[in-house]
Design a protein around this motif. Structure first.
Motif, PDB file in Angstrom:
ATOM      1  N   ARG A 131       0.818  -1.210   0.000  1.00  0.00           N
ATOM      2  CA  ARG A 131       0.000   0.000   0.000  1.00  0.00           C
ATOM      3  C   ARG A 131       0.853   1.261   0.000  1.00  0.00           C
ATOM      4  N   GLU A 135       0.718   4.113  -2.857  1.00  0.00           N
ATOM      5  CA  GLU A 135       0.521   5.531  -2.555  1.00  0.00           C
ATOM      6  C   GLU A 135       1.586   6.388  -3.227  1.00  0.00           C
ATOM      7  N   ARG A 202      -6.257   1.673  -5.276  1.00  0.00           N
ATOM      8  CA  ARG A 202      -5.286   1.833  -4.211  1.00  0.00           C
ATOM      9  C   ARG A 202      -5.932   1.990  -2.847  1.00  0.00           C
TER      10      ARG A 202
END
Length: 217
Positions: A131, A135, A202
């Motif tokens: 993650r 990002e 995302r």
């Protein structure tokens, strides 16, 4: 009175246990090494009685080695920053499948529940780094944490293919390179997605259990 004697004995037992696990891990990284118990005891500097007192069989020892490797991964992925690049971290996990073939083979002989537990720990450990990489737009946005189990299965499939060990390992290394190149797109959104799709891809999601029957260490 003897009460104080327990401390040194416990320390010795812990030191012996760690030495055995490290010796087993080293042997399981050696090409073609079956990791036989007498040789592991010799390399750990302990007697066979001590080895079997800690680990009654190769399965128990393999479980301890896997647990140790998973703890190292969890410390690396979830500890305080700075964190290693996600590509490096994922690559290390995938290449470990090739490097520690003896350990992976032993894992496949364990029950399905144990293998799935191993794989869940790997996926959970990699979820945070994944993650963070998404990002920063370092990895394609449509990659999900549970997709990582598919990558492990692909490498395992190549390793179990026809041909000798060296050929299978070379093919596995090549497949890992291709997978990593396909996942890390230099910040570009995944093919076929617009900005909204990429943001949705995302968004954080709970880690899902891996597919039945696959496990890595």
């Amino acid at each position: 009175m003897g009460y104080g004697a327990r401390g040194p004995r416990r320390q010795d037992a812990r030191r012996n246990r760690l030495a055995i696990i490290q010796a087993a891990a080293d042997m399981m990284c050696a090409p073609g090494s079956p990791g036989l118990m007498p040789e592991i005891a010799r390399r750990a500097g302990v007697g066979q009685a001590t080895l079997y007192r800690h680990f009654p069989d190769r399965t128990a020892l393999a479980d301890a080695v896997i647990a140790s490797e998973l703890s190292r991964l969890e410390d690396c992925a979830g500890g305080p920053g700075p964190w290693p690049p996600f590509r490096d971290l994922l690559g290390q996990v995938l290449y470990a499948q090739v490097r520690m073939r003896s350990l992976v083979t032993l894992a496949y002989r364990m029950d399905t529940g144990t293998r799935e537990r191993y794989e869940r720990r790997i996926v959970v450990a990699l979820t945070g780094p994944l993650r963070r990489a998404q990002e920063r737009r370092e990895v394609r946005g449509d990659l999900r944490a549970h997709d990582l189990a598919l990558l492990f299965g692909m490498v395992e499939g190549v390793l179990r293919g026809d041909g000798d060990v060296a050929t299978a390992q070379a093919a596995a290394h090549r497949s890992i390179e291709l997978m990593l190149d396909g996942l890390f797109l230099g910040g570009a959104p995944a093919p076929g997605t617009d900005a909204r799709d990429d943001r949705a891809a995302r968004a954080p999601e709970p880690a899902r259990p891996p597919a039945t029957g696959s496990a890595r260490a």
